[in-house]
Enzyme design. Structure first.
Site, PDB file in Angstrom:
ATOM      1  N   SER A 113      25.951  -2.867  10.140  1.00 28.54           N
ATOM      2  CA  SER A 113      25.305  -2.770  11.431  1.00 28.54           C
ATOM      3  C   SER A 113      25.820  -1.518  12.111  1.00 28.54           C
ATOM      4  CB  SER A 113      25.657  -4.010  12.252  1.00 28.54           C
ATOM      5  OG  SER A 113      25.635  -3.731  13.629  1.00 28.54           O
ATOM      6  N   ARG A 172     -24.213   4.953  -4.272  1.00 24.92           N
ATOM      7  CA  ARG A 172     -22.826   5.375  -3.948  1.00 24.92           C
ATOM      8  C   ARG A 172     -22.625   5.186  -2.460  1.00 24.92           C
ATOM      9  NH1 ARG A 172     -22.000  10.537  -6.035  1.00 24.92           N
ATOM     10  NH2 ARG A 172     -22.436   9.162  -7.794  1.00 24.92           N
TER      11      ARG A 172
END
Lengths: 451, 451, 451, 451
Positions: free
Chosen positions: B273, B312
């Protein structure tokens, strides 16, 4: 990772500069500097130490590979970042770096600083797009085209009104983003678990001073595990992306070969096909859709974020920034390309008229009902028009002829009235007035959004 | 864009190498080469020209900025890519480059080639994680701990069975990914609109040859707008990410301060930490959750993809690759770090026993009901146990004492029987057998997954 | 709650019958009956008691309001359900109800039984839709229309090939759903924490017998917290929904006023507008999109499901069924309406030809390049065509005339050759062969899917 | 469809009444009535006819099966609805029903009316939950427990501050929802394509009158295809659902067997297990998570909604209401059950203290560093504490003893100072002041939210 090609649709250099690692690291260093200064103002850190820390935060260039290793090992880049700052300071000063803060204070506040820049950029891009749409709305205020619902011609409208709708949506999104920036971004400072315990008795004043140093809103309480701010930002950005996608979808549909009412002027020879020389793809709009959809997917994920446990989440928090960053990159790409598309839009006024006339007046059915209704009653009129439309569709005869021949019409309604009812220009309702309203609403956007 | 820090949780260098732009461009060039050769085999392209093209595709290094501009201008990098290849060839040869193909043929097939590598990498990483979990399952086959449902202690189980569950899920995901790679990846070749019209009368044979050149499955029909393959790949990857997240969540919960049954051995001093020296964060598991969640968000978006219009799509297709790439990067990060977490897991066998005993036998309620049930009937037994549990919870007395004093028990059931019923080791049911089943199922994964 | 109107788009009566509460409760009761019988087969429960339990499970009608209260109070309907069964049995028999099982065993296995029915229904509906598409593909095998990419006319294709693409995608989805049903659905039986401890020494045999009683696949291990099966089911259903949405989007686009190549034959007078008599909305396809999108959103959420903690999740599990149920309802609505749309599709062959010819041969650019290429070289040919297309677009002259007048063409290429190159029917490549392939692949679907 | 059991987690009777079909139909009829009256005020419809229409709209009860058929056939219930109204009126009056409107005007405005009620209900439920959390915050303002980050004990905090965080998040969500209700809901009236053409020259005034009749905000422009309002509503609701999920996750974690700091008081005998009498499941919180997650999934889908084409979308619009409805139902279930959970929460103050002390002062590391830092310097102090924590963890000795024996401490720092630094009550920082701030901020919520 080399991804200039893959991210071409979904990023811009300007937004990249606002949200890349260099920006984030710069902001994290600014946060450490502001913390030291605010602490010094209340005697928690010696004044001289604070200035040395601030100077170090300006000059130090942490190694990004080291920070990456820090993330992998400790789930945060801050330990490595603080280490890099401390490394250039004398030990007694180094010990004061990061004092009283937790890693999340540093990252969240740095993210807020990045968001401030990013939302300003995005708001400006949306405002540009709104202006471009407004210009179209003004220029084509009274240009008639077919209004289409469920992709079928319905009634006449104007291209001005269509563009005005785009402008208002883009403008409102810019406003929402500016509001999120101005109202929802505030500093994060709570220390290890949100009590500010390591900041001593003046902690609340230090927290306010910290905000003031950075020029960011103060926060009445730490918000380590309350992420409604992130939802608000994501939703505001989503309105921008959705506004862009709306423009793109309409342009792609209007540009279809069979519709042909608009086309994008190619950028740098673009819009072509690898093998088909005749194609004029709406490439810009395709790009907008890609970027907008990516942004919307990201916004949806942020809105539906996992819960944040206790005083700091084990994962849900650490997940946020990468998604936020992608969201901002994609939204800015969408917004800037929407502005491009709108600026470059070629409008074929004749084709708009021709498409509308191709249906032989059928889109004026409602108009005809109204005109006939005044004479033969609204109910019978609807029925007469329904029959005439059906007969015209089933025959070679025009709707006009079918109507004039109809028993209920002949003698009752003049040819002139029918012709006027069949004139799309006379059946535009409030289109012009609505365009004017929209233009008035959109006008002041530039000054609002760019600070 | 510099994003080594931001992507630390969600990418790995190995996967980056498989899916970055260099890989994609290399694959696109390989596709053009294969097309030329397959076409030459059927006389569509002169054999010499095909070899010159193939050589150029090996040597040319397209400028990625140029490709990026191509994407922005034309919504595809292929036109610029083909241009780069043609630029190094004589005109009569250059004209044959890309002949008969459409941009989507090139991109989709290149994506398939990238997916082939990426899925192999991912499968191997998941198999490694499965092996690590299997090792834990074997080592702790009979180690008792509390089984927990809805996060409450329920009945005893073994850490072996828990780890076996992880192993099976990871292994099955690796299998699913291998199956997706082997069964669902096939070439794309359809030409402009999927008819292969520009490939002449031998088009179908050329298409097969094209697949064979690349060592990829043939495709009976082009699949330009049928993206079920993408859904399949995304879902397979999602099972992998979900398997990793499951491990991470369990580890984080078991590593809680108050539970303390496992902890991650820190990697390179990680897990710390910024201000709290006592913390031993499950940093690896936090990283896994971040990566897995990012992958799952991406998979969800790909599964729920927008429709592809006509021959497409105008956006839905161009959107796919960036999301797929992120999905693969994140899933690989999740899998490799899961293997790390599992390899480094410290198991506190005593704490497991202590936590289970801390509830004074309450987790053996079902066991007690069964033992008593054989003597006094299953229904009365349930009621007796219910009462004894309630009394023990409301008093200082143990469940054992409450039971032994119960009118329906005293005299009817021996103390030995009660003690045996209260022994968690005697109430593990099929745990050991299930671990053995799992280990047998998981064993052959390595050879299956890595080709 | 009355929601017949709101769910009109997204449910069907048939699927509702398969997944409503009555079905679920019936299946849960069947599970309890099967458990009693399988336990009796190994002496855990007296044979007579098991038959009494099974009889009660057939006759009892639990109060759904009571079950609802059970869910709210205990997060599971099973306690109340077991109570309802026990209430109609003598105490010594009642005590054996649910013996050895946990609530999740009952719910998961009941869900599997519901899924078995639901996936069969859905597979059949998709197979019907595939057949309808295949009929169109056969009927219009050689009907020419414009292939469109990025919503621009590109090259000719056939309506047969378009419909064949729909058919294959629908058919493959049906196959995937059948595979998920047959391969991925297995019983759940693990007891409180997955060890089967309360089922005694024959637990594994009882678990197998339990599966056999229900006619469902055996499960080598309990899967309480491994939900890859759910991902697989969701992804399979998603391929079905996506296949339906693809059809709907294409139909809506083809039915646009300006395209007019297909239209839906109205069902029961539908497709109309509240005020516009001329409109022929593609209402069926709109409904398909609504249902498909809802299904896809649900599938995405299921694929990206939250992790399941320890031996039973505190929320993630209880969340599943409602989403799964909605997914199945919506997917079935999408599939059945897709079949309707396809069955009712009116195809305007003349309009298809007219739209294609309206671009004056520009869609044959690739064909022209090929024909010219054989004569003047592939590179020069591309350039000639590019010039001619540009000139024709900028003038009143036809592409044919521009070509015939081009210096490089005149004299070199015969008018006949140009005319043949400009004939779309001659530039369909493998369209017919691909339709035949697709029809062959789709043909046997009915027998496969409906058991 | 019978789904009282399946929707038990995710609906409430009160919200069902606000959003079910009866409510929607009632609102649609109110819209038609308001339109008739507003039109009559400007002479478009005869005054007598308007009143007859309004009366019919009050009395008619359309057949919901008929409306359902209308949706399926025409993609809208409005045609059937208008038909039902017209059927009870004389023909000349009937003809004026729905005049000038389009179906979307009716549905959107009815949805707005339903949202107004629904958001009020939801805001009130969230305000109740906020009050319940505030009560806990006040009662336990100074109750010490371990603050936990990444699920590890970090530093002391208070249960009051934890509950205050819940209260503020719930309260802010209620405020956001009230703001969405008050600022973002406005009528929809645009006619067929948004020009209001069929409403004659006074169309804009009629539109304003229409809004006034319904007591809903006027809209400067129709918003048929601009759905930012929906994003805003969804995001506001999401903040509420997220606030509920946060409470639920914390409660579930605090209620774990090994933590045991809170437990839910069972509702109606709930919280039990089907076989394990000792369990006290956090069933209420599990229910909250289910509901909240469902709401968040729905909100994410609405935020990321598909684009709306042209003047009315072919699917994207028709999709909205079902998702919105589910979102509101689930969010209300989450909010009401969160209030229940908070009201029924049993807090074990002793266990909180015990858990904190179980780590032997390690959570006071930061406090120790500060105290030592004032004496021996901040840097050396951090190092001393780090060493002492490590030694204590590796030995049987307490952190206190390790510290007192440390060379750098012995003689320099008094035992009293160390003991004070190790007292969690002295290391709560601003916890109390922040609770007071939060309570002040939350206090006035009731009057704000419930109108």
């Amino acid at each position: 990772m080399d991804d200039r090609v893959t991210t071409a649709f979904t990023s811009t250099p300007q937004m990249a500069a606002a949200v890349d690692d260099s920006a984030l690291v710069r902001h994290m260093l600014a946060v450490e500097a502001a913390l030291a200064r605010a602490s010094a103002a209340h005697g928690l850190v010696p004044a001289g130490a604070a200035e040395q820390i601030a100077a170090a935060c300006t000059s130090v260039r942490p190694d990004h590979d080291e920070l990456r290793r820090g993330v992998i090992g400790s789930a945060t880049p801050v330990i490595a970042l603080v280490g890099a700052v401390r490394a250039v300071l004398p030990p007694d000063v180094a010990a004061h770096v990061h004092r009283g803060a937790t890693t999340q204070d540093v990252v969240d506040t740095a993210v807020v600083l990045a968001l401030r820049d990013a939302l300003s950029l995005l708001g400006a891009a949306l405002a540009d797009a709104a202006s471009a749409a407004a210009s179209l709305a003004a220029r084509y205020r009274d240009t008639v085209l077919a209004g289409r619902t469920l992709l079928q011609q319905a009634s006449p409208t104007t291209f001005g009104l269509k563009a005005a709708g785009w402008a208002v949506e883009l403008h409102d999104a810019a406003g929402r983003i500016a509001a999120a920036r101005d109202d929802r971004l505030s500093v994060q400072l709570g220390g290890a678990v949100g009590t500010l315990a390591a900041l001593g008795p003046d902690a609340l004043a230090i927290a306010d001073g910290f905000a003031d140093e950075l020029g960011v809103r103060r926060s009445p309480l730490p918000w380590h595990t309350r992420r409604d701010r992130i939802i608000d930002v994501a939703a505001a950005v989503a309105t921008g992306a959705a506004a862009c996608e709306k423009v793109a979808v309409d342009v792609i549909l209007l540009a279809q070969t069979e519709v042909g009412e608009v086309r994008e002027r190619p950028i740098d020879g673009g819009g072509g096909s690898s093998t088909l020389p005749q194609k004029r793809n709406a490439a810009g709009s395709v790009g907008v859709r890609v970027a907008a959809r990516r942004a919307l997917d990201g916004a949806g994920a942020l809105v539906a974020h996992p819960p944040h446990e206790h005083e700091r989440a084990a994962g849900a928090w650490q997940l946020e920034w990468a998604t936020l960053r992608d969201l901002l990159l994609a939204a800015h790409a969408a917004a800037t390309r929407t502005a491009c598309v709108l600026d470059s839009l070629e409008v074929d006024v004749e084709r708009m008229a021709a498409n509308l006339h191709a249906t032989g007046g059928a889109t004026l059915a409602e108009s005809l009902s109204a005109v006939l209704g005044d004479v033969i009653g609204w109910g019978p009129a609807q029925e007469v028009v329904r029959q005439a439309v059906a007969r015209a569709a089933a025959s070679d005869r025009s709707l006009r002829d079918e109507l004039l021949d109809h028993d209920a019409v002949r003698g009752a309604v003049s040819t002139t009235m029918i012709d006027e009812a069949l004139d799309p220009e006379r059946y535009l309702g409030m289109a012009g007035a609505l365009v004017d309203r929209a233009l008035a609403a959109v006008a002041p956007v530039d000054s609002e959004v760019t600070p």
